[in-house]
Design an enzyme around this catalytic site. Structure first.
Site, short mmCIF file in Angstrom:
data_model
loop_
_atom_site.label_atom_id
_atom_site.label_comp_id
_atom_site.label_asym_id
_atom_site.label_seq_id
_atom_site.Cartn_x
_atom_site.Cartn_y
_atom_site.Cartn_z
N ASP A 28 6.11 -61.36 -60.16
CA ASP A 28 6.23 -62.04 -61.45
C ASP A 28 5.05 -62.98 -61.71
O ASP A 28 5.23 -64.17 -62.02
CB ASP A 28 7.54 -62.84 -61.51
CG ASP A 28 8.75 -61.99 -61.14
OD1 ASP A 28 8.80 -60.82 -61.55
OD2 ASP A 28 9.64 -62.51 -60.43
N GLU A 54 13.41 -56.38 -69.20
CA GLU A 54 13.22 -57.72 -68.64
C GLU A 54 11.74 -58.08 -68.61
O GLU A 54 10.88 -57.28 -69.03
CB GLU A 54 13.82 -57.80 -67.24
CG GLU A 54 13.20 -56.85 -66.24
CD GLU A 54 13.87 -56.92 -64.86
OE1 GLU A 54 14.92 -57.58 -64.74
OE2 GLU A 54 13.32 -56.33 -63.92
#
Length: 367
Positions: free
Chosen positions: A51, A233
């Protein structure tokens, strides 16, 4: 003088000569060429992690990530090298956000830095994840941070008890309004094996949502479905002049099929809160035979602002799991203003460092 001491004296003189020669030849060349130690290229992957959130502020790059149940920042002049590190926040021992710190990202808004992160009471199962906000006490990214609390990402704006699961929040400004985009559930569940969707909502300020959340995207296309759990997402906003894009991750984050889709706002004047004003395209970036499960990206300009780069994570192997590392590569723009991310570059392939980065390191070396 004995032969032993004569021999020792000779060896010392030889060592001193070699050291002097080495130092002289390691100094900066008179012709202005780049010293040998300043590399002009790099190779993926850059480091372990997931991420990745990298943002440019002035001439510095701020890298934000979770570690040791807290949030850490790196401040560097370089995209390809992490710099000075500081843990700016650690999860409390009790409360809604005491565990499972996921995917933080940092934004500079109206003179303060804001960190958006997901957290929960416990996990697995990861059914408690909500979104919180931190705010810096000054414009210095390494200043102290205050906890601005939890965001109400549910359908009842005045009742936090009815709050709904939310992760991967990002924010962006468009036409003088501030918006939040995140991945969430349609309703609160007692299992984390639940489909994830993208939501958008206007913000009253950087730590308060305004109005009601709007369902923006669901995993419906054949390229974002087909596995054991359908996900939308990791939304990230990419702006190119008047063009606004949301690049997001779909399929399963633990599988090699993890990939990127994209939403494009149909016109600069279109209302972002109307789902009909967005067009879905995909996949716009995906893995290949040597790069597996590309996902959750961020975008930055090179040091001299002439290049655009995508920073993303990928799986280390084809086996299911979350063992991942961080990569980056430049991308181009199509004639219609949309991004062309190209192919994921294999590990070990030589890539030129971001434009302007070598010159910065060269100047540091010669000072």
């Amino acid at each position: 003088m004995s032969r032993f001491f004569k021999g020792m004296k000779l060896r010392i003189l030889v060592v001193l000569f070699l050291c002097s020669w080495s130092m002289a030849n390691c100094s900066t060349p008179d012709d202005g060429s780049i010293p040998d130690e300043v590399k002009t290229t790099f190779q993926n992957p850059l480091w372990d992690g997931a991420d990745p959130w990298l943002v440019k502020q002035g001439d510095e790059y701020i890298y934000c990530y979770s570690a040791n149940n807290g949030i850490v920042l790196s401040r560097s002049k370089f995209m390809t090298k992490q710099g000075e590190l500081k843990q700016i926040w650690r999860a409390p021992e009790t409360g809604w956000n005491k565990a499972c710190i996921w995917a933080p990202e940092i934004h500079f808004i109206d003179g303060h830095w804001y960190v958006y992160y997901a957290a929960g009471q416990s996990g697995p199962p990861f059914i408690h994840q909500r979104t919180g906000v931190l705010r810096s006490k000054s414009d210095d990214v390494f200043s102290e941070y205050e906890d601005m609390g939890i965001l109400n990402t549910g359908d009842v704006s005045d009742d936090l008890s009815k709050n709904i699961w939310a992760i991967d929040m990002t924010v962006f400004q468009h036409n003088n309004k501030l918006y939040a985009v995140w991945s969430g559930w349609l309703e609160q569940k007692d299992t984390d094996a639940s489909a994830q969707h993208l939501f958008i909502q206007e913000m009253e300020n950087p730590y308060t949502l305004k109005g009601n959340r709007v369902l923006l995207s669901s995993p419906e296309e054949n390229w974002e479905t087909g596995g054991p759990l359908n996900l939308n997402e990791g939304p990230e906003v990419l702006q190119n002049g008047d063009h606004v894009f949301i690049v997001y991750s779909c399929r399963e984050s633990w599988l090699k099929e993890y990939r990127q889709g994209m939403l494009q706002l149909n016109s600069p004047d279109a209302d972002p809160l109307n789902p009909d004003n967005w067009t879905k395209k995909g996949p716009v970036f995906e893995g290949n035979s040597t790069v597996y499960g590309v996902g959750h990206c961020s975008f930055v300009k090179s040091p001299d602002n002439t290049e655009d780069w995508i920073i993303y994570h990928s799986k280390k192997t084809t086996e299911p799991g979350w063992d991942r590392n961080v990569r980056m590569q430049p991308f181009e723009w199509n004639p219609d203003g949309s991004p062309d991310f190209g192919q994921a570059i294999p590990a070990g392939k030589v890539i030129n460092r971001p434009s302007g980065e070598v010159e910065i390191e060269e100047n540091q070396t010669t000072q």
